[in-house]
Structures are given as structure tokens and as C-alpha cells.
Design a protein around this motif. Structure first.
Motif, PDB file in Angstrom:
ATOM      1  N   PRO A  45       0.822  -1.217   0.000  1.00  0.00           N
ATOM      2  CA  PRO A  45       0.000   0.000   0.000  1.00  0.00           C
ATOM      3  C   PRO A  45       0.859   1.273   0.000  1.00  0.00           C
ATOM      4  N   GLU A  46       1.983   1.248   0.714  1.00  0.00           N
ATOM      5  CA  GLU A  46       2.871   2.416   0.732  1.00  0.00           C
ATOM      6  C   GLU A  46       3.415   2.700  -0.667  1.00  0.00           C
ATOM      7  N   ALA A  47       3.771   1.649  -1.389  1.00  0.00           N
ATOM      8  CA  ALA A  47       4.263   1.823  -2.761  1.00  0.00           C
ATOM      9  C   ALA A  47       3.159   2.344  -3.674  1.00  0.00           C
ATOM     10  N   GLU A  48       1.930   1.904  -3.460  1.00  0.00           N
ATOM     11  CA  GLU A  48       0.805   2.401  -4.262  1.00  0.00           C
ATOM     12  C   GLU A  48       0.580   3.893  -4.010  1.00  0.00           C
ATOM     13  N   VAL A  49       0.649   4.315  -2.747  1.00  0.00           N
ATOM     14  CA  VAL A  49       0.486   5.733  -2.396  1.00  0.00           C
ATOM     15  C   VAL A  49       1.636   6.538  -2.997  1.00  0.00           C
ATOM     16  N   ALA A  50       2.854   6.029  -2.873  1.00  0.00           N
ATOM     17  CA  ALA A  50       4.021   6.718  -3.431  1.00  0.00           C
ATOM     18  C   ALA A  50       3.875   6.882  -4.941  1.00  0.00           C
ATOM     19  N   ALA A  51       3.304   5.888  -5.609  1.00  0.00           N
ATOM     20  CA  ALA A  51       3.115   5.971  -7.062  1.00  0.00           C
ATOM     21  C   ALA A  51       2.132   7.082  -7.429  1.00  0.00           C
ATOM     22  N   VAL A  52       1.081   7.261  -6.644  1.00  0.00           N
ATOM     23  CA  VAL A  52       0.114   8.340  -6.904  1.00  0.00           C
ATOM     24  C   VAL A  52       0.785   9.696  -6.723  1.00  0.00           C
ATOM     25  N   VAL A  53       1.524   9.849  -5.641  1.00  0.00           N
ATOM     26  CA  VAL A  53       2.209  11.117  -5.376  1.00  0.00           C
ATOM     27  C   VAL A  53       3.250  11.387  -6.463  1.00  0.00           C
ATOM     28  N   SER A  54       3.993  10.369  -6.859  1.00  0.00           N
ATOM     29  CA  SER A  54       4.981  10.535  -7.938  1.00  0.00           C
ATOM     30  C   SER A  54       4.311  10.933  -9.242  1.00  0.00           C
ATOM     31  N   ARG A  55       3.157  10.321  -9.527  1.00  0.00           N
ATOM     32  CA  ARG A  55       2.431  10.666 -10.759  1.00  0.00           C
ATOM     33  C   ARG A  55       1.969  12.126 -10.732  1.00  0.00           C
ATOM     34  N   MET A  56       1.541  12.598  -9.553  1.00  0.00           N
ATOM     35  CA  MET A  56       1.124  14.000  -9.443  1.00  0.00           C
ATOM     36  C   MET A  56       2.297  14.925  -9.784  1.00  0.00           C
ATOM     37  N   PHE A  57       3.480  14.661  -9.200  1.00  0.00           N
ATOM     38  CA  PHE A  57       4.618  15.543  -9.444  1.00  0.00           C
ATOM     39  C   PHE A  57       5.203  15.359 -10.841  1.00  0.00           C
ATOM     40  N   GLU A  58       5.091  14.168 -11.412  1.00  0.00           N
ATOM     41  CA  GLU A  58       5.511  13.976 -12.804  1.00  0.00           C
ATOM     42  C   GLU A  58       4.609  14.795 -13.724  1.00  0.00           C
ATOM     43  N   GLY A  59       3.314  14.812 -13.434  1.00  0.00           N
ATOM     44  CA  GLY A  59       2.393  15.644 -14.206  1.00  0.00           C
ATOM     45  C   GLY A  59       2.729  17.122 -14.080  1.00  0.00           C
ATOM     46  N   MET A  60       3.146  17.549 -12.895  1.00  0.00           N
ATOM     47  CA  MET A  60       3.550  18.949 -12.709  1.00  0.00           C
ATOM     48  C   MET A  60       4.770  19.252 -13.569  1.00  0.00           C
ATOM     49  N   ARG A  61       5.782  18.366 -13.512  1.00  0.00           N
ATOM     50  CA  ARG A  61       7.018  18.581 -14.275  1.00  0.00           C
ATOM     51  C   ARG A  61       6.767  18.626 -15.777  1.00  0.00           C
TER      52      ARG A  61
END
Length: 161
Positions: free
Chosen positions: A28-44
């Protein structure tokens, strides 16, 4: 002895596929990290649709309006920020470090120091605090709060491709 070998031989593919599936399932921690990473990748990448996909309907930003006297808490939708991302021309880059992930069932919390870069230069830094909930579609950010300061910002290496 032959029966034991036969049973092991017959069960081996089942056990192997079950173990492989268990190992392939992200935590679950990796799944949450993936969502947060996707948000910041979208920002970049100035992809506001990617960023929007990480938020639950009704999500909000909570912040302290320090310019008000006295300082007051204010809430906003992500819409203005998403509009800014779409127009950012890939100039925004927020880099997290030392993130702490906490998950219990279908609720998660992320506390992550960050440094924000504009055109490759440090603009400000602080801490992002995010709350996420998991529904049938997966993890979604329900609230994001942050602090911002301009002094004492840590240099953070860009994410690996």
C-alpha cells in the motif's frame, strides 16, 4: 516418497504462480508513493490531466494566509493550481525527499519535505502534507497542505527517469 514427489510436482506450478503474484503485488505504501509521484511527474511535464487524475472529487488545498491579520486558514480547490500547471511550459519541478508514508487500511498520510524549482533554480521549499483515501478506483488525494519558505532550502537531485 513417490506420492510426496508427485504431490510436489503437481503443486509446484500453483505455488510458484501464487508466490510470484504475492511478490509482484505492490505494498500500500508503494501504491500511495506511485500516486504522489504521478502527481509531481504531471507537474514537471505540464500535464494537468495527469495531475487531476490523482485527486478525488472535492479535494482541497488547505493553507495559512499569513498576509491576513490575523493569519487565517483558507481552503481552495485544485482548479487554479491545475490551470497554472497547464500553462507552466514544463518550468515547474517540485522534488520531495525524506518522505514519510503512513497507511492504515484505506487511509494514507504523506509528510514530505520538498524543494520547488522554477526554470531549474530553487524558488522555495517547505513541507507537503497529503491525505489520501482508497476507493474502488484506487488511491486519491483528498487534501494537500504545504508550508513555503525561501531560506534554508535543500538542493535535491532530479528524479531518475
Amino acid at each position: 516418497m513417490r506420492l510426496r514427489r508427485l504431490v510436489l510436482l503437481l503443486l509446484s506450478p500453483l505455488l510458484t504462480s501464487h508466490l510470484a503474484a504475492a511478490q509482484a503485488s505492490p505494498t500500500p505504501e508503494a501504491e500511495v508513493a506511485a500516486v504522489v509521484s504521478r502527481m509531481f511527474e504531471g507537474m514537471r511535464t505540464a500535464d494537468s490531466a495527469m495531475v487531476r487524475s490523482t485527486f478525488a472529487p472535492g479535494a482541497r488545498f488547505a493553507s495559512l494566509d499569513a498576509r491576513a491579520t490575523p493569519a487565517t486558514i483558507k481552503y481552495e480547490t485544485p482548479d487554479g493550481w491545475l490551470s497554472g500547471i497547464a500553462k507552466s511550459n514544463k518550468r515547474w519541478d517540485e522534488r520531495l525527499y525524506d518522505a514519510q508514508w503512513r497507511v492504515d487500511g484505506n487511509i494514507a498520510q504523506v509528510w514530505a519535505p520538498y524543494t520547488f524549482y522554477l526554470d531549474g533554480k530553487v524558488r522555495h521549499c517547505g513541507v507537503d502534507a497529503m491525505e489520501l483515501l482508497r476507493d474502488a478506483t484506487g488511491w486519491k488525494i483528498t487534501q494537500l497542505s504545504d508550508t513555503q519558505r525561501r531560506e534554508g532550502c535543500r538542493e535535491v537531485a532530479p528524479p531518475s527517469p
